[in-house]
Scaffold this motif. Structure first.
Motif, PDB file in Angstrom:
ATOM      1  N   LEU A   3      37.622 -68.622  23.222  1.00  0.00           N
ATOM      2  CA  LEU A   3      36.929 -68.859  21.968  1.00  0.00           C
ATOM      3  C   LEU A   3      37.034 -67.642  21.058  1.00  0.00           C
ATOM      4  O   LEU A   3      36.851 -66.504  21.505  1.00  0.00           O
ATOM      5  CB  LEU A   3      35.448 -69.151  22.218  1.00  0.00           C
ATOM      6  CG  LEU A   3      35.101 -70.366  23.084  1.00  0.00           C
ATOM      7  CD1 LEU A   3      33.603 -70.407  23.345  1.00  0.00           C
ATOM      8  CD2 LEU A   3      35.555 -71.635  22.414  1.00  0.00           C
ATOM      9  N   ALA A   4      37.302 -67.882  19.775  1.00  0.00           N
ATOM     10  CA  ALA A   4      37.294 -66.824  18.771  1.00  0.00           C
ATOM     11  C   ALA A   4      36.239 -67.157  17.727  1.00  0.00           C
ATOM     12  O   ALA A   4      36.099 -68.315  17.325  1.00  0.00           O
ATOM     13  CB  ALA A   4      38.666 -66.673  18.116  1.00  0.00           C
ATOM     14  N   LEU A  30      37.396 -59.162  13.267  1.00  0.00           N
ATOM     15  CA  LEU A  30      36.494 -58.600  12.269  1.00  0.00           C
ATOM     16  C   LEU A  30      37.234 -57.679  11.308  1.00  0.00           C
ATOM     17  O   LEU A  30      38.094 -56.895  11.716  1.00  0.00           O
ATOM     18  CB  LEU A  30      35.371 -57.807  12.942  1.00  0.00           C
ATOM     19  CG  LEU A  30      34.249 -58.631  13.595  1.00  0.00           C
ATOM     20  CD1 LEU A  30      33.377 -57.728  14.446  1.00  0.00           C
ATOM     21  CD2 LEU A  30      33.416 -59.318  12.521  1.00  0.00           C
ATOM     22  N   ARG A  31      36.839 -57.756  10.039  1.00  0.00           N
ATOM     23  CA  ARG A  31      37.400 -56.852   9.035  1.00  0.00           C
ATOM     24  C   ARG A  31      37.020 -55.404   9.346  1.00  0.00           C
ATOM     25  O   ARG A  31      37.801 -54.474   9.139  1.00  0.00           O
ATOM     26  CB  ARG A  31      36.876 -57.239   7.649  1.00  0.00           C
ATOM     27  CG  ARG A  31      37.501 -56.452   6.506  1.00  0.00           C
ATOM     28  CD  ARG A  31      36.875 -56.835   5.182  1.00  0.00           C
ATOM     29  NE  ARG A  31      37.000 -58.254   4.904  1.00  0.00           N
ATOM     30  CZ  ARG A  31      38.074 -58.814   4.328  1.00  0.00           C
ATOM     31  NH1 ARG A  31      39.098 -58.060   3.986  1.00  0.00           N
ATOM     32  NH2 ARG A  31      38.106 -60.113   4.098  1.00  0.00           N
ATOM     33  N   THR A  32      35.791 -55.231   9.856  1.00  0.00           N
ATOM     34  CA  THR A  32      35.315 -53.901  10.239  1.00  0.00           C
ATOM     35  C   THR A  32      34.912 -53.946  11.709  1.00  0.00           C
ATOM     36  O   THR A  32      33.756 -54.253  12.033  1.00  0.00           O
ATOM     37  CB  THR A  32      34.119 -53.470   9.366  1.00  0.00           C
ATOM     38  OG1 THR A  32      34.450 -53.614   7.982  1.00  0.00           O
ATOM     39  CG2 THR A  32      33.740 -52.015   9.636  1.00  0.00           C
ATOM     40  N   PRO A  33      35.831 -53.664  12.618  1.00  0.00           N
ATOM     41  CA  PRO A  33      35.535 -53.783  14.057  1.00  0.00           C
ATOM     42  C   PRO A  33      34.333 -52.960  14.499  1.00  0.00           C
ATOM     43  O   PRO A  33      33.641 -53.344  15.453  1.00  0.00           O
ATOM     44  CB  PRO A  33      36.833 -53.287  14.711  1.00  0.00           C
ATOM     45  CG  PRO A  33      37.908 -53.629  13.718  1.00  0.00           C
ATOM     46  CD  PRO A  33      37.265 -53.369  12.380  1.00  0.00           C
ATOM     47  N   ALA A  34      34.052 -51.846  13.814  1.00  0.00           N
ATOM     48  CA  ALA A  34      32.916 -51.007  14.209  1.00  0.00           C
ATOM     49  C   ALA A  34      31.583 -51.730  14.065  1.00  0.00           C
ATOM     50  O   ALA A  34      30.584 -51.314  14.666  1.00  0.00           O
ATOM     51  CB  ALA A  34      32.906 -49.726  13.378  1.00  0.00           C
ATOM     52  N   VAL A  87      37.233 -57.261  20.570  1.00  0.00           N
ATOM     53  CA  VAL A  87      37.158 -57.100  19.121  1.00  0.00           C
ATOM     54  C   VAL A  87      38.549 -56.764  18.589  1.00  0.00           C
ATOM     55  O   VAL A  87      39.225 -55.878  19.124  1.00  0.00           O
ATOM     56  CB  VAL A  87      36.151 -56.005  18.736  1.00  0.00           C
ATOM     57  CG1 VAL A  87      36.058 -55.867  17.224  1.00  0.00           C
ATOM     58  CG2 VAL A  87      34.776 -56.315  19.330  1.00  0.00           C
ATOM     59  N   ARG A  88      38.955 -57.475  17.537  1.00  0.00           N
ATOM     60  CA  ARG A  88      40.283 -57.253  16.977  1.00  0.00           C
ATOM     61  C   ARG A  88      40.194 -57.100  15.462  1.00  0.00           C
ATOM     62  O   ARG A  88      39.419 -57.817  14.812  1.00  0.00           O
ATOM     63  CB  ARG A  88      41.209 -58.433  17.312  1.00  0.00           C
ATOM     64  CG  ARG A  88      41.474 -58.597  18.808  1.00  0.00           C
ATOM     65  CD  ARG A  88      42.305 -59.837  19.074  1.00  0.00           C
ATOM     66  NE  ARG A  88      42.587 -60.014  20.502  1.00  0.00           N
ATOM     67  CZ  ARG A  88      43.168 -61.099  21.011  1.00  0.00           C
ATOM     68  NH1 ARG A  88      43.540 -62.092  20.211  1.00  0.00           N
ATOM     69  NH2 ARG A  88      43.381 -61.183  22.316  1.00  0.00           N
ATOM     70  N   PRO A  89      41.016 -56.216  14.888  1.00  0.00           N
ATOM     71  CA  PRO A  89      41.047 -56.083  13.422  1.00  0.00           C
ATOM     72  C   PRO A  89      41.591 -57.354  12.789  1.00  0.00           C
ATOM     73  O   PRO A  89      42.484 -58.010  13.343  1.00  0.00           O
ATOM     74  CB  PRO A  89      41.979 -54.889  13.192  1.00  0.00           C
ATOM     75  CG  PRO A  89      42.803 -54.800  14.440  1.00  0.00           C
ATOM     76  CD  PRO A  89      41.922 -55.286  15.559  1.00  0.00           C
TER      77      PRO A  89
END
Length: 286
Positions: A3-4, A31-35, A45-47
């Motif tokens: 699942l994503a 995520l646009r901002t992985p942090a 978590v992937r950019p």
């Protein structure tokens, strides 16, 4: 199935991710901002960016099911969505669950709903299975829509809105995603309209807010000219497309496009949806 979840650093996406993680399901979080990713076990978590086809394709590599939350409101949001849909198909996603909008069509009065209609159409043109969750306006937004003087101002006349709790939408989405991941096919190529259990006028909403907050609230029914003028005056740096979207929130309600109460959400939740007053109590008790 893998699942994503997009938007996991936001409200709906974050709640969905937490629900699924609590069920022990591993997740991919593009995520646009992985942090800003939530701290959850077994999550990768992937950019990611909606508008970047190759980055999105890489972020969704290995994902079987994608929960797609809308990109940020902007003049380019429709194109960003279409890019993500193409990237999901290219990455091999088998099923796309899309958070859409109630009654979304190319002719929707609420201008931002038109993007949802275009996104749904693009998804249906792929080989991916789909599930569309068409939610009404959020109760959380309606609970905070009054200005500092307790006035709700807009051209909604006596139209009604079957607003829905974000918590309920997230729970329903998580239930659907978990079912799909387990091999349940009952949500394949289905569309659900997610509403609360009551359709309220803005006068009703003002009355609930007055009762629970102890501060007087009232609804002022503006003309279209008044609505545009007041927003252009109070938000001079806001672009015209955004002001039109704000005003069309009210005109869509005036036209009866958001008044229908659906029984889809109770069936997906296995319980009654949260009433508007419950949402207001939670917000003002915090």
């Amino acid at each position: 199935m893998n699942l994503a979840i997009t938007g996991a650093s936001g409200h709906i996406g974050g709640m969905v991710a937490r629900h699924l993680s609590a069920r022990g399901l591993p997740l991919i979080l593009p995520l646009r901002t992985p942090a800003k990713a939530p701290d959850l076990p077994a999550c990768t978590v992937r950019p990611f960016a909606y508008a970047d086809f190759e980055l999105a394709r890489q972020a969704l590599s290995g994902a079987d099911v994608l929960f797609m939350v809308s990109a940020a409101e902007s003049p380019t949001r429709e194109q960003e969505h279409l890019t993500l849909v193409r990237a999901a198909a290219a990455a091999g996603v088998q099923h796309l669950v899309y958070l859409s909008f109630a009654g979304a069509s190319a002719s929707s009065t609420f201008t931002l709903a038109r993007t949802h209609a275009a996104t749904e159409a693009a998804i249906q043109q792929t080989a991916m299975r789909y599930t569309f969750l068409r939610d009404n306006f959020y109760s959380e937004m309606m609970a905070t829509i009054a200005n500092a003087d307790g006035i709700i101002a807009g051209p909604a006349d006596d139209g009604r809105v079957a607003c829905v709790s974000q918590q309920d939408v997230a729970q329903a989405a998580a239930n659907i995603l978990a079912a799909i991941a387990s091999g349940d096919d009952r949500h394949h190529n289905r569309s659900y309209t997610l509403t609360g259990s009551e359709a309220l006028t803005f006068a009703d909403i003002a009355a609930v807010l007055s009762k629970i907050t102890g501060k007087p609230h009232r609804y002022h029914n503006q003309t279209l000219r008044e609505a545009y003028a007041s927003r252009e005056r109070d938000y001079p740096e806001t672009p015209a497309w955004q002001i039109e979207a704000w005003v069309s929130t009210y005109t869509a309600i005036a036209g009866g496009e958001l008044a229908t109460v659906s029984d889809d959400l109770p069936q997906l939740l296995g319980r009654a949806p949260r009433r508007f007053a419950e949402v207001v109590r939670d917000i003002y008790a915090a």
